[in-house]
Design a protein around this motif. Structure first.
Motif, mmCIF file in Angstrom:
data_model
loop_
_atom_site.group_PDB
_atom_site.id
_atom_site.type_symbol
_atom_site.label_atom_id
_atom_site.label_comp_id
_atom_site.label_asym_id
_atom_site.label_seq_id
_atom_site.Cartn_x
_atom_site.Cartn_y
_atom_site.Cartn_z
ATOM 1 N N VAL A 166 0.819 -1.103 -0.006
ATOM 2 C CA VAL A 166 -0.135 -0.101 -0.045
ATOM 3 C C VAL A 166 0.940 1.436 -0.020
ATOM 4 O O VAL A 166 1.838 1.358 0.433
ATOM 5 C CB VAL A 166 -1.015 -0.150 1.284
ATOM 6 N N THR A 167 0.312 2.127 -0.772
ATOM 7 C CA THR A 167 1.093 3.415 -0.742
ATOM 8 C C THR A 167 0.126 4.746 -0.574
ATOM 9 O O THR A 167 -1.248 4.460 -1.133
ATOM 10 C CB THR A 167 2.069 3.524 -1.884
ATOM 11 N N VAL A 168 0.543 5.699 -0.396
ATOM 12 C CA VAL A 168 -0.476 7.153 -0.393
ATOM 13 C C VAL A 168 0.264 8.133 -1.089
ATOM 14 O O VAL A 168 1.565 8.398 -0.886
ATOM 15 C CB VAL A 168 -0.765 7.350 1.043
ATOM 16 N N ASN A 169 -0.518 8.645 -2.234
ATOM 17 C CA ASN A 169 0.154 9.867 -2.807
ATOM 18 C C ASN A 169 -0.788 11.112 -2.909
ATOM 19 O O ASN A 169 -1.546 10.780 -1.782
ATOM 20 C CB ASN A 169 0.475 9.503 -4.296
ATOM 21 N N SER A 170 -0.675 12.076 -3.414
ATOM 22 C CA SER A 170 -1.624 12.995 -3.417
ATOM 23 C C SER A 170 -2.975 12.937 -3.663
ATOM 24 O O SER A 170 -3.990 13.752 -3.424
ATOM 25 C CB SER A 170 -0.952 14.368 -4.247
ATOM 26 N N LEU A 171 -3.441 11.799 -4.442
ATOM 27 C CA LEU A 171 -4.673 11.415 -4.768
ATOM 28 C C LEU A 171 -5.025 10.214 -4.395
ATOM 29 O O LEU A 171 -6.379 10.294 -4.156
ATOM 30 C CB LEU A 171 -4.545 11.449 -6.423
ATOM 31 N N TRP A 172 -4.396 9.371 -4.231
ATOM 32 C CA TRP A 172 -5.079 7.916 -4.016
ATOM 33 C C TRP A 172 -4.445 7.161 -2.558
ATOM 34 O O TRP A 172 -3.211 7.529 -2.193
ATOM 35 C CB TRP A 172 -5.057 7.021 -4.955
ATOM 36 N N VAL A 173 -5.181 6.256 -2.099
ATOM 37 C CA VAL A 173 -4.623 5.306 -1.221
ATOM 38 C C VAL A 173 -4.574 4.056 -2.182
ATOM 39 O O VAL A 173 -5.659 3.622 -2.363
ATOM 40 C CB VAL A 173 -5.331 5.122 0.100
ATOM 41 N N LEU A 174 -3.487 3.689 -2.428
ATOM 42 C CA LEU A 174 -3.379 2.543 -3.657
ATOM 43 C C LEU A 174 -2.782 1.380 -3.135
ATOM 44 O O LEU A 174 -1.673 1.469 -2.353
ATOM 45 C CB LEU A 174 -2.671 3.194 -4.546
ATOM 46 N N GLY A 175 -3.247 0.120 -3.347
ATOM 47 C CA GLY A 175 -2.864 -1.128 -2.782
ATOM 48 C C GLY A 175 -2.729 -2.060 -3.817
ATOM 49 O O GLY A 175 -3.477 -2.022 -4.848
ATOM 50 N N TRP A 176 -2.001 -3.194 -3.902
ATOM 51 C CA TRP A 176 -1.821 -4.226 -4.847
ATOM 52 C C TRP A 176 -1.066 -5.339 -4.313
ATOM 53 O O TRP A 176 -0.674 -5.178 -3.061
ATOM 54 C CB TRP A 176 -0.967 -3.791 -6.126
ATOM 55 N N PHE A 177 -1.207 -6.411 -4.663
ATOM 56 C CA PHE A 177 -0.578 -7.675 -4.423
ATOM 57 C C PHE A 177 0.504 -8.064 -5.204
ATOM 58 O O PHE A 177 0.268 -8.254 -6.522
ATOM 59 C CB PHE A 177 -1.665 -8.872 -4.268
ATOM 60 N N GLY A 178 1.830 -7.951 -4.660
ATOM 61 C CA GLY A 178 2.950 -8.291 -5.358
ATOM 62 C C GLY A 178 4.121 -7.689 -4.645
ATOM 63 O O GLY A 178 3.911 -6.513 -4.256
ATOM 64 N N ASP A 179 5.390 -8.172 -4.965
ATOM 65 C CA ASP A 179 6.575 -7.746 -4.546
ATOM 66 C C ASP A 179 7.108 -6.628 -5.347
ATOM 67 O O ASP A 179 8.253 -7.095 -5.996
ATOM 68 C CB ASP A 179 7.529 -8.980 -4.176
ATOM 69 N N TYR A 180 6.446 -5.572 -5.795
ATOM 70 C CA TYR A 180 6.881 -4.732 -6.649
ATOM 71 C C TYR A 180 6.705 -3.164 -6.157
ATOM 72 O O TYR A 180 5.881 -2.975 -5.423
ATOM 73 C CB TYR A 180 6.487 -4.759 -8.141
ATOM 74 N N ASP A 181 7.424 -2.227 -6.611
ATOM 75 C CA ASP A 181 7.107 -1.095 -6.659
ATOM 76 C C ASP A 181 7.543 -0.230 -7.793
ATOM 77 O O ASP A 181 8.006 -0.771 -8.669
ATOM 78 C CB ASP A 181 7.639 -0.350 -5.264
ATOM 79 N N LYS A 182 7.621 1.235 -7.587
ATOM 80 C CA LYS A 182 8.089 1.851 -9.021
ATOM 81 C C LYS A 182 9.293 1.663 -9.266
ATOM 82 O O LYS A 182 9.673 1.354 -10.580
ATOM 83 C CB LYS A 182 7.894 3.525 -8.788
ATOM 84 N N LEU A 183 10.329 1.328 -8.286
ATOM 85 C CA LEU A 183 11.648 1.254 -8.462
ATOM 86 C C LEU A 183 11.787 -0.219 -8.939
ATOM 87 O O LEU A 183 12.697 -0.598 -9.937
ATOM 88 C CB LEU A 183 12.629 1.280 -7.330
ATOM 89 N N GLY A 184 11.072 -1.173 -8.275
ATOM 90 C CA GLY A 184 11.430 -2.529 -8.918
ATOM 91 C C GLY A 184 11.016 -2.869 -10.387
ATOM 92 O O GLY A 184 11.657 -3.430 -11.170
ATOM 93 N N MET A 185 9.814 -2.165 -10.895
ATOM 94 C CA MET A 185 9.601 -2.382 -12.280
ATOM 95 C C MET A 185 10.379 -1.356 -13.131
ATOM 96 O O MET A 185 10.885 -2.107 -14.349
ATOM 97 C CB MET A 185 8.225 -1.784 -12.309
ATOM 98 N N ALA A 186 10.985 -0.219 -12.644
ATOM 99 C CA ALA A 186 11.809 0.472 -13.616
ATOM 100 C C ALA A 186 13.032 -0.315 -13.598
ATOM 101 O O ALA A 186 13.372 0.067 -14.661
ATOM 102 C CB ALA A 186 12.048 1.749 -12.570
ATOM 103 N N ARG A 187 13.566 -0.843 -12.792
ATOM 104 C CA ARG A 187 14.674 -1.926 -12.847
ATOM 105 C C ARG A 187 14.569 -2.750 -14.000
ATOM 106 O O ARG A 187 15.359 -2.970 -14.866
ATOM 107 C CB ARG A 187 15.011 -2.412 -11.555
ATOM 108 N N ARG A 188 13.499 -3.453 -14.094
ATOM 109 C CA ARG A 188 13.116 -4.442 -14.674
ATOM 110 C C ARG A 188 13.156 -3.972 -16.296
ATOM 111 O O ARG A 188 13.581 -4.354 -17.332
ATOM 112 C CB ARG A 188 11.752 -5.304 -14.584
ATOM 113 N N VAL A 189 12.369 -2.807 -16.462
ATOM 114 C CA VAL A 189 12.021 -2.241 -17.713
ATOM 115 C C VAL A 189 13.387 -1.621 -18.197
ATOM 116 O O VAL A 189 13.542 -1.760 -19.386
ATOM 117 C CB VAL A 189 10.990 -1.219 -17.544
#
Length: 269
Positions: A166-189
């Motif tokens: 779960v993370t909170v930004n200026s618009l949303w409380v956002l949740g997901w199932f999976g061991d990733y975040d912005k950095l993890g996917m950026a690393r892969r991409v």
């Protein structure tokens, strides 16, 4: 000295460091936009970076539906959406290619768990509002950020109790199932699409953001830039960005684009 006082103006960033940047990764909401709008000058800055040989890749918590349109029509290299859940990128035939963090079976399981969690949250916290863009999400569950801090904390606890990220930004409380975040996917991409190891060469990337879910990116990249409104979230960001812009949102991004292009121009013979 306070954290805010210690933030360094982007205008003082060394040209040599800026000249090393080969890619710009950036948050979208309240980083490329301001008060919900994308200005013509910000769009122009993205295009100028592309034309100057510095591709731009938004990395956002926004839904796949938004990212699909951006990947098709904006002058970007692709869009990482839903806080790392998937990449959308123009394919050779002009259509959009989707690369998910999870395989198909894992996505199906995660979708079922997210729906169960949505029902549980609405039963226990009927006053929270589902994000209006939820129908356009493929691998995350988003609620509007409650103005009541106690309700916001209770919503976050529901995600955590279910084992969701779960993370909170200026618009949303956002949740997901999976061991990733912005950095993890950026690393892969960056590795799979561009052949760039961002752990070995983090100085090849500049990152722009404004909020708590940008924290992993701020910590990883030496050329990390917070637009001016990042000061509102610094208490929840373990390591602040290296630099801060004068302007908020898209105006701050334009400052970054101008600085990068000027540094590159100075290197030309």
């Amino acid at each position: 000295m306070t954290v805010i006082a210690a933030l360094r103006p982007l205008a003082k960033a060394p040209a040599a460091a800026l000249a090393c940047v080969r890619f710009v990764l950036t948050d979208m909401d309240d980083t490329l936009t301001h008060e919900g709008y994308l200005s013509a000058r910000t769009y122009d800055a993205i295009e100028r970076l592309r034309d100057g040989g510095i591709p731009v890749l938004p990395v956002t918590a926004a839904p796949a539906g938004w990212a699909d349109q951006m990947a098709r029509m904006w002058p970007v290299d692709g869009v990482i959406a839903e806080n790392g859940g998937l990449l959308l990128r123009r394919a050779g035939d002009g259509d959009i290619e989707r690369r998910f963090w999870h395989g198909k079976e894992e996505r199906t399981v995660a979708a079922g768990r997210l729906e169960h969690l949505r029902q549980t949250i609405h039963a226990d916290l009927p006053q929270v509002e589902l994000a209006s863009d939820q129908p356009f999400r493929l691998c995350s569950l988003a609620f509007r950020v409650p103005s009541d801090p106690g309700l916001r904390a209770a919503l976050v606890r529901h995600f955590q109790a279910a084992g969701a990220e779960v993370t909170v930004n200026s618009l949303w409380v956002l949740g997901w199932f999976g061991d990733y975040d912005k950095l993890g996917m950026a690393r892969r991409v960056m590795r799979d699409v561009h052949g760039l190891d961002i752990d070995a060469t983090p100085d090849a990337v500049a990152y722009a953001g404004d909020s708590v879910n940008d924290a992993p990116m701020f910590a990883h990249f030496p050329t990390s830039v917070g637009v001016s409104t990042v000061i509102d979230f610094l208490s929840d960001i373990p390591r602040p960005p290296a630099w801060i812009t004068r302007g908020p949102g898209g105006d701050g991004f334009v400052e970054l684009a101008d600085a990068l292009l000027a540094a590159r121009d100075r290197q030309k013979p």
